[in-house]
Write a protein that holds these residues in place. Structure first.
Motif, mmCIF file in Angstrom:
data_model
loop_
_atom_site.group_PDB
_atom_site.id
_atom_site.type_symbol
_atom_site.label_atom_id
_atom_site.label_comp_id
_atom_site.label_asym_id
_atom_site.label_seq_id
_atom_site.Cartn_x
_atom_site.Cartn_y
_atom_site.Cartn_z
ATOM 1 N N ILE A 107 0.817 -1.211 0.000
ATOM 2 C CA ILE A 107 0.000 0.000 0.000
ATOM 3 C C ILE A 107 0.855 1.268 0.000
ATOM 4 N N TYR A 108 2.074 1.184 0.525
ATOM 5 C CA TYR A 108 2.878 2.404 0.586
ATOM 6 C C TYR A 108 3.339 2.853 -0.794
ATOM 7 N N VAL A 109 3.376 1.941 -1.770
ATOM 8 C CA VAL A 109 3.760 2.311 -3.133
ATOM 9 C C VAL A 109 2.777 3.336 -3.692
ATOM 10 N N ASP A 110 1.530 3.288 -3.238
ATOM 11 C CA ASP A 110 0.507 4.230 -3.687
ATOM 12 C C ASP A 110 0.472 5.507 -2.868
ATOM 13 N N GLY A 111 1.428 5.668 -1.937
ATOM 14 C CA GLY A 111 1.558 6.969 -1.288
ATOM 15 C C GLY A 111 1.521 7.025 0.207
ATOM 16 N N LEU A 112 1.205 5.915 0.911
ATOM 17 C CA LEU A 112 1.102 5.956 2.368
ATOM 18 C C LEU A 112 2.491 5.835 2.988
ATOM 19 N N ARG A 113 3.205 6.970 3.066
ATOM 20 C CA ARG A 113 4.588 6.990 3.555
ATOM 21 C C ARG A 113 4.958 8.415 3.922
ATOM 22 N N THR A 114 5.791 8.544 4.960
ATOM 23 C CA THR A 114 6.149 9.878 5.439
ATOM 24 C C THR A 114 7.406 9.783 6.295
ATOM 25 N N PRO A 115 8.167 10.889 6.423
ATOM 26 C CA PRO A 115 9.342 10.857 7.313
ATOM 27 C C PRO A 115 8.929 10.797 8.774
ATOM 28 N N LEU A 116 9.778 10.163 9.573
ATOM 29 C CA LEU A 116 9.611 10.074 11.021
ATOM 30 C C LEU A 116 10.942 10.456 11.655
#
Length: 632
Positions: A130-139
């Motif tokens: 699912i992250y390939v479609d955009g669910l990702r962010t810096p931490l």
């Protein structure tokens, strides 16, 4: 529901610690167009994309309420976090949870304040790509005792990613397909570079014309870092992508590595930084003393694993450093070659000697066209398929049988608390593969460029007694090479070890480690929230028993397995088919010989009559054996 987490927060939080609480509604966002080439649906948060950056003090714990408002399963994995024996919060679907059903909420507790961790990480979905479609962010974890706090004036986060115009599920279906027996990975349509600072994304360059949905964020040539002469900046560089590594450098500026995957290191100059998928680096960059020119930032995709580079793809992305809005952009000559960053040579500032290993596990991986015609990855000849019951739930429910590795499936390994494990990971493929271990940082204690060689310069012996080997959570293994990774099994839990190229994980390039299962049961008392089990029940997924959902540790009936290697050589069907062909040929030869010996002959009239008969028969039936009748 979140009140169930109060015991967990209390147990994991030192006195006076705070809780940073976030509410994330995972939603679709339509018509996102970050590369300016194509509008598409993406997976965002609270109706926006990209998801908001997360920045947390190391004196706090993090509580993220994730509601799934899309039509597929979702999870959130905080990449690189230890979770301190609460691996059911790790967010890896099939290992630590069943997945968040549509309309449901999962409350993730990340005990940062008791983990001893600081530095650069990221958060992303960990459910079927699912992250390939955009669910990702810096931490980002900010420590009040940061090692290099006095060495820079400000910081920025640099986000690198490959980008696809087609949704991941569609690409995955064509990737694992009999139409793709060679296993050529989906090639990105473009790449992205964008920046954040203090929990917000940097806006586009004034005067640019970005796409409306993502108009608050600058991407690629519309993105810039504002520098002031003479100041020093910390750049936190994260590869959030699915497939491509990146080579990163800045024209006219020098970089010094000070961190990799949350491990502070002694300063190490670097001209070009190679950043594989899921890896992170921090570098110090000192600004120039004049404002007469702005300078190009380069992020070039590593295309060495691409099946081809389409003419439509620009793999080399450029953004900029701005000293003056009136100055021109200076771009130096392109580099002639790339080199991989030697992370084994980095020296952690916090000294941790290598312990002596108590056990060694060799893992050899490769890819093959399987008996169903699809191409899959395998480790030690086993293709990873997620178990029916997530591994952490098996560990919690099997009692004394939880120590049996068989109970978790053939891709599983169980270790006792305190075991010192050497993972010798051998890459039989020709490409580079970034492997990530959940729940731990590993020490890089040995590398080989050719693990099959007897030449010690290519396959050196492991040297014991290393005073302070490099530690990180994602390690790249080059084609034909190997790496020896050492870790101490001191974090009870069920932890995935996998290639972080998302296409390879989905094709089976993973194993799972269950460390200290009896301690898992002891430490879980009163700490596992009931909504974990409720969500499994909503999905019709068992939440106890072995990997297949049975009470017996050895009964794995119903467990998804395979596909398998093709069986080469003569099979029964092939033998009978060949026998039939040979018999037919022999009969034909005997007939010809008999006919010639008996003096038989065919006249021209007979031949013409036979041809005429066949033509009439064909016209009667129509073309293609009567499927299409002759038009009249």
């Amino acid at each position: 529901m979140w009140y169930q987490l109060l015991p967990l927060l209390a147990l994991s939080s030192p006195a006076l610690a705070g809780v940073q609480e976030l509410w994330w509604n995972v939603t679709y966002v339509l018509d996102a167009n970050p590369d300016g080439l194509f509008e598409r649906r993406v997976v965002g948060v609270n109706g926006t994309w990209p998801p908001p950056p997360i920045e947390v003090s190391t004196t706090d714990s993090l509580l993220v309420h994730v509601t799934n408002s899309i039509d597929q399963l979702a999870t959130l994995h905080h990449h690189g976090m230890y979770f301190n024996s609460t691996s059911w919060m790790d967010g890896a679907m099939g290992v630590s949870q069943c997945g968040i059903p549509p309309g449901q909420t999962f409350d993730y507790v990340v005990p940062i304040n008791s983990s001893g961790q600081a530095g650069t990480y990221w958060a992303h979905g960990h459910a079927k790509g699912i992250y390939v479609d955009g669910l990702r962010t810096p931490l980002l974890l900010h420590s009040p005792n940061e090692t290099y706090a006095e060495d820079y004036d400000a910081e920025f986060t640099v986000l690198l990613s490959d980008w696809y115009h087609t949704e991941q599920a569609v690409l995955l279906e064509s990737f694992i397909s009999i139409a793709n027996p060679g296993g050529a990975e989906p090639i990105p349509d473009s790449a992205l570079v964008y920046f954040s600072q203090n929990g917000s994304y940097l806006a586009p360059i004034p005067g640019s014309n970005p796409s409306p949905v993502t108009s608050a964020v600058g991407f690629n040539e519309n993105a810039t870092l504002p520098f002031e002469p003479g100041k020093t900046y910390r750049l936190r560089i994260i590869n959030l992508g699915a497939f491509a590594g990146f080579y990163f450098w800045i024209d006219g500026h020098e970089m010094r590595i000070i961190e990799a995957d949350g491990t502070d290191t002694q300063q190490q100059p670097v001209d070009i930084l190679s950043v594989s998928v899921a890896q992170r680096y921090s570098v110090l960059v000192t600004a120039r003393n004049d404002t007469s020119s702005n300078w190009a930032i380069h992020a070039n995709m590593d295309t060495s694993m691409f099946d081809k580079v389409p003419n439509s793809l620009n793999p080399n992305i450029t953004s900029s450093i701005t000293y003056s809005t009136s100055a021109n952009l200076t771009t130096l000559s392109p580099v002639s070659s790339y080199t991989m960053t030697n992370d084994s040579a980095l020296i952690p500032t916090d000294v941790v000697p290598a312990s002596s290993p108590t056990t060694t596990l060799e893992l050899e991986f490769d890819f093959e066209t399987m008996n169903d015609g699809t191409n899959h990855a395998f480790i030690n000849d086993v293709v990873y398929n997620p178990p029916v019951v997530p591994a952490i739930m098996s560990a919690l429910s099997l009692g004394d049988n939880a120590t049996s590795s068989v109970a978790y499936g053939p891709y599983s390994f169980v270790y006792n608390y305190g075991d010192v494990i050497d993972l010798v990971v051998k890459n039989a493929d020709t490409g580079k593969h970034p492997f990530h271990l959940h729940g731990y940082k590993v020490q890089i204690v040995n590398r080989a460029t050719d693990y099959t060689s007897d030449d010690p310069s290519l396959n050196p012996p492991l040297i014991e007694g290393q005073a302070n080997p490099m530690r990180r959570d994602t390690v790249t293994i080059t084609g034909g090479g190997s790496v020896t990774l050492r870790f101490v099994a001191n974090n009870p839990g069920a932890w995935l070890f996998h290639c972080h190229i998302e296409w390879h994980l989905e094709s089976g390039l993973a194993v799972q480690f269950i460390t200290a299962p009896l301690q898992i049961q002891e430490q879980a008392q009163g700490r596992v929230p009931s909504f974990m089990y409720d969500q499994c029940a909503m999905l019709g997924v068992p939440s106890n028993g072995n990997a297949a959902g049975h009470a017996s540790p050895t009964d794995l009936s119903g467990l998804p397995l395979g596909p398998w290697f093709q069986k080469l050589g003569w099979l029964a069907k092939g033998i009978w088919a060949m026998a039939g062909c040979v018999l037919t040929a022999v009969i034909g030869m005997v007939t010809v010989i008999w006919y010639s010996m008996m003096g038989g002959s065919i006249s021209e009239e007979e031949m013409e009559e036979e041809v005429r008969r066949r033509i009439e028969e064909k016209e009667r039936k129509g073309k293609f054996f009567g499927l299409f009748k002759k038009k009249t």
